[in-house]
Enzyme design. Structure first.
Site, PDB file in Angstrom:
ATOM      1  N   ARG A 150       1.040  -1.401  -0.065  1.00 16.71           N
ATOM      2  CA  ARG A 150      -0.218   0.144  -0.461  1.00 16.71           C
ATOM      3  C   ARG A 150       0.647   1.297   0.082  1.00 16.71           C
ATOM      4  O   ARG A 150       0.860   2.227   0.393  1.00 16.71           O
ATOM      5  CB  ARG A 150      -0.811  -0.080   0.844  1.00 16.71           C
ATOM      6  CG  ARG A 150      -1.894  -1.311   0.653  1.00 16.71           C
ATOM      7  CD  ARG A 150      -2.961  -1.589   1.374  1.00 16.71           C
ATOM      8  NE  ARG A 150      -3.936  -1.316   0.744  1.00 16.71           N
ATOM      9  CZ  ARG A 150      -5.034  -1.817   1.960  1.00 16.71           C
ATOM     10  NH1 ARG A 150      -5.024  -2.132   2.599  1.00 16.71           N
ATOM     11  NH2 ARG A 150      -6.119  -1.051   1.195  1.00 16.71           N
ATOM     12  N   GLN A 155      -1.151   2.893  -5.638  1.00 15.65           N
ATOM     13  CA  GLN A 155      -2.474   3.424  -5.732  1.00 15.65           C
ATOM     14  C   GLN A 155      -3.619   3.028  -6.693  1.00 15.65           C
ATOM     15  O   GLN A 155      -5.199   2.553  -6.162  1.00 15.65           O
ATOM     16  CB  GLN A 155      -2.433   4.881  -5.406  1.00 15.65           C
ATOM     17  CG  GLN A 155      -2.431   5.109  -3.826  1.00 15.65           C
ATOM     18  CD  GLN A 155      -2.655   6.724  -3.330  1.00 15.65           C
ATOM     19  OE1 GLN A 155      -2.908   7.187  -4.014  1.00 15.65           O
ATOM     20  NE2 GLN A 155      -2.701   7.053  -1.817  1.00 15.65           N
ATOM     21  N   ASP A 158      -4.345  -0.578  -6.743  1.00 13.41           N
ATOM     22  CA  ASP A 158      -4.530  -1.860  -5.002  1.00 13.41           C
ATOM     23  C   ASP A 158      -6.019  -1.499  -5.201  1.00 13.41           C
ATOM     24  O   ASP A 158      -7.052  -0.948  -5.149  1.00 13.41           O
ATOM     25  CB  ASP A 158      -4.922  -0.162  -3.910  1.00 13.41           C
ATOM     26  CG  ASP A 158      -4.784  -0.331  -2.792  1.00 13.41           C
ATOM     27  OD1 ASP A 158      -5.129  -1.471  -1.934  1.00 13.41           O
ATOM     28  OD2 ASP A 158      -4.779  -0.233  -1.498  1.00 13.41           O
ATOM     29  N   SER A 161      -8.333  -1.906  -1.551  1.00 14.77           N
ATOM     30  CA  SER A 161      -8.518  -0.479  -1.394  1.00 14.77           C
ATOM     31  C   SER A 161     -10.080  -0.304  -2.656  1.00 14.77           C
ATOM     32  O   SER A 161     -11.446  -0.258  -1.930  1.00 14.77           O
ATOM     33  CB  SER A 161      -7.913   0.783  -1.826  1.00 14.77           C
ATOM     34  OG  SER A 161      -6.863   0.890  -0.579  1.00 14.77           O
ATOM     35  N   TYR A 254      -1.317   0.113   9.138  1.00 12.75           N
ATOM     36  CA  TYR A 254      -2.495  -1.028   9.946  1.00 12.75           C
ATOM     37  C   TYR A 254      -2.898  -0.576  11.575  1.00 12.75           C
ATOM     38  O   TYR A 254      -2.072  -0.203  12.390  1.00 12.75           O
ATOM     39  CB  TYR A 254      -2.335  -2.395   9.513  1.00 12.75           C
ATOM     40  CG  TYR A 254      -2.384  -2.510   7.920  1.00 12.75           C
ATOM     41  CD1 TYR A 254      -3.550  -2.735   7.298  1.00 12.75           C
ATOM     42  CD2 TYR A 254      -1.169  -2.567   6.887  1.00 12.75           C
ATOM     43  CE1 TYR A 254      -4.001  -2.990   6.168  1.00 12.75           C
ATOM     44  CE2 TYR A 254      -1.251  -2.891   5.783  1.00 12.75           C
ATOM     45  CZ  TYR A 254      -2.133  -2.613   5.245  1.00 12.75           C
ATOM     46  OH  TYR A 254      -2.863  -3.227   3.953  1.00 12.75           O
TER      47      TYR A 254
END
Ligand code: NAD
Length: 406
Positions: A150, A155, A158, A161, A254
């Protein structure tokens, strides 16, 4: 969600894997997209818009007959975008170099792949060991989108996501659809209706989308996350952030697991918020671990009759003690839902986002001349390369396969 591990260094990968596919070649790369066969899976790994770009770049894109039907992308739209429709799986895979998928391949599907085929998709590797072992034995190359790091550069690819966004949206819709109340405040000739209260536990990607959706539906929204950084994002969406004197931000952005004292404090605050909510959406997860228990059986008993819990952590053990994965349970007048694949409930857009993620990922694998890269040394490829040339490269999965604790 897969286990997060430190990716191998470029040198480690070079040591393990032989040179990548031999090139250059003037032949177009054949990219195959099978129909997803997992029960309830409506998504498809590519969409006509992406096919158009891939064919324009000189690739041959093959779509299995009806692969996009569940997501409302019929065969004729793929044909118009330049794809070929394969009437059978054998025709689809004949000569295919790259296979794009949503769900991990089954053993039977792996057995249909020729040695050296590159498969890209979600792999859920640590929970899918038999399939990983089969890909290793058949010398298939597998890239796991759920292992893409990540980082900012990744992005656009991803998929965790993009699909969590779809899941969070659907969770709010599901909550609203099962709630016996209106969500917005209404002032009508028949009286004034107070807005419903929606509580979101876990304000990561899915949680933030659930907050935004519940706000748009007019609810009063409260949210909580153990990462203090989430507070700003929650407030920027117009929701109230429940503060606790805990900041459990762990590795890579996280959450870390809480201590038992922290867990007790959390339970108390969460229980009070749950008791006043009409809809609770839980998304709390800790990578590689069982989901934290946030709503006990006793807390459910304090909830309002007609309240709804949507537990998005159902697959990783559930945030509510009464959740049963894939089932709807009713206890103390409360509806508790443990949906297992919510992104598949909004397949048109979930597929569109997923297809774009794959398109960006492919750009790392195929150079500007349309030739497969010779070595998988880009850090995103290195981190997501699960199996190659008869080796399992993701250490936690390799350890599990060899019977060791990761
Ligand atoms: P996730 O699915 O692992 O977890 C969901 C949320 O649950 C997280 O926000 C986590 O903090 C929270 N949580 C865990 N334990 C909890 C507890 N006991 N009580 C309450 N909440 C708890 O997370 P995710 O949605 O995949 O995102 C995790 C992080 O990664 C976030 O910080 C997100 O912003 C970040 N992220 C970064 C990028 C990027 O930079 N490219 C992309 C996506 C996500």
């Amino acid at each position: 969600m897969g286990i997060v591990s430190a990716p191998l260094t470029t040198q480690e990968v070079k040591d393990i894997i032989p040179a990548g596919p031999k090139g250059p070649t003037t032949m177009p790369i054949v990219i195959a997209v099978p129909k997803e066969l997992a029960p309830g899976e409506q998504r498809v790994a590519t969409v006509p818009e992406v096919v158009k770009k891939l064919t324009k770049s000189g690739h041959e894109v093959r779509i299995e007959h009806n692969a996009g039907t569940g997501a409302y992308y019929p065969d004729d739209l793929f044909t118009a975008a330049g794809a070929k429709i394969a009437s059978s799986r054998a025709d689809l895979l004949n000569g295919a170099r790259i296979v794009l998928r949503v769900q991990p391949p089954t053993i039977a599907e792996i057995d249909q792949l020729a040695e050296g085929t590159i498969v890209i998709g979600f792999m859920n590797a640590t929970h899918n060991l038999d399939a990983v072992a089969r890909m290793r034995d058949r010398k298939v190359t597998a890239f796991a989108l759920d292992l893409v790091p990540r980082i900012t550069r990744a992005q656009s690819m991803d998929a965790l996501s993009s699909q969590a966004t779809a899941g969070g949206y659907m969770a709010a819709i599901l909550g609203a659809g099962n709630c016996p109340k209106f969500l917005p405040m209404l002032t009508t000739a028949a009286g004034t209706i107070r807005p419903a209260t929606v509580l979101i536990l876990g304000a990561g990607v899915a949680g933030l989308m659930a907050i935004a959706t519940a706000k748009r539906l007019g609810a009063v929204v409260e949210a909580y996350d153990v990462r203090r950084a989430a507070g700003e994002q929650v407030r920027s969406l117009g929701a109230r952030f429940l503060e606790l004197e805990i900041n459990a931000e762990g590795q890579g952005g996280y959450a870390r697991e809480l201590t038992s004292e922290e867990k007790e404090k959390e339970q108390q605050m969460v229980s009070a918020a749950v008791a006043r909510a009409d809809i609770v959406i839980t998304t709390a997860n800790i990578p590689g671990r069982k989901a934290p228990l946030l709503i006990t059986r006793e807390t459910v008993a304090t909830m309002r009759p007609g309240a709804v819990i949507i537990d998005l952590a159902a697959e990783s053990g559930g945030n509510c003690e009464l959740t049963r994965p894939g089932k709807t349970v009713r206890e103390h007048g409360v509806t508790i839902m443990g949906p297992q694949n919510l992104p598949a409930c909004v397949p048109f857009h979930a597929s569109q986002m997923y297809a774009k993620n794959l398109q960006s990922f492919l750009a790392l694998l195929v150079d500007k001349d349309g030739v497969l890269v010779r070595e998988f040394t880009d850090e995103i490829l290195t981190a997501s390369l699960l199996v190659h040339a008869g080796e399992v490269l993701h250490k936690p999965t390799r350890d599990l396969l060899s019977g060791e604790k990761p």
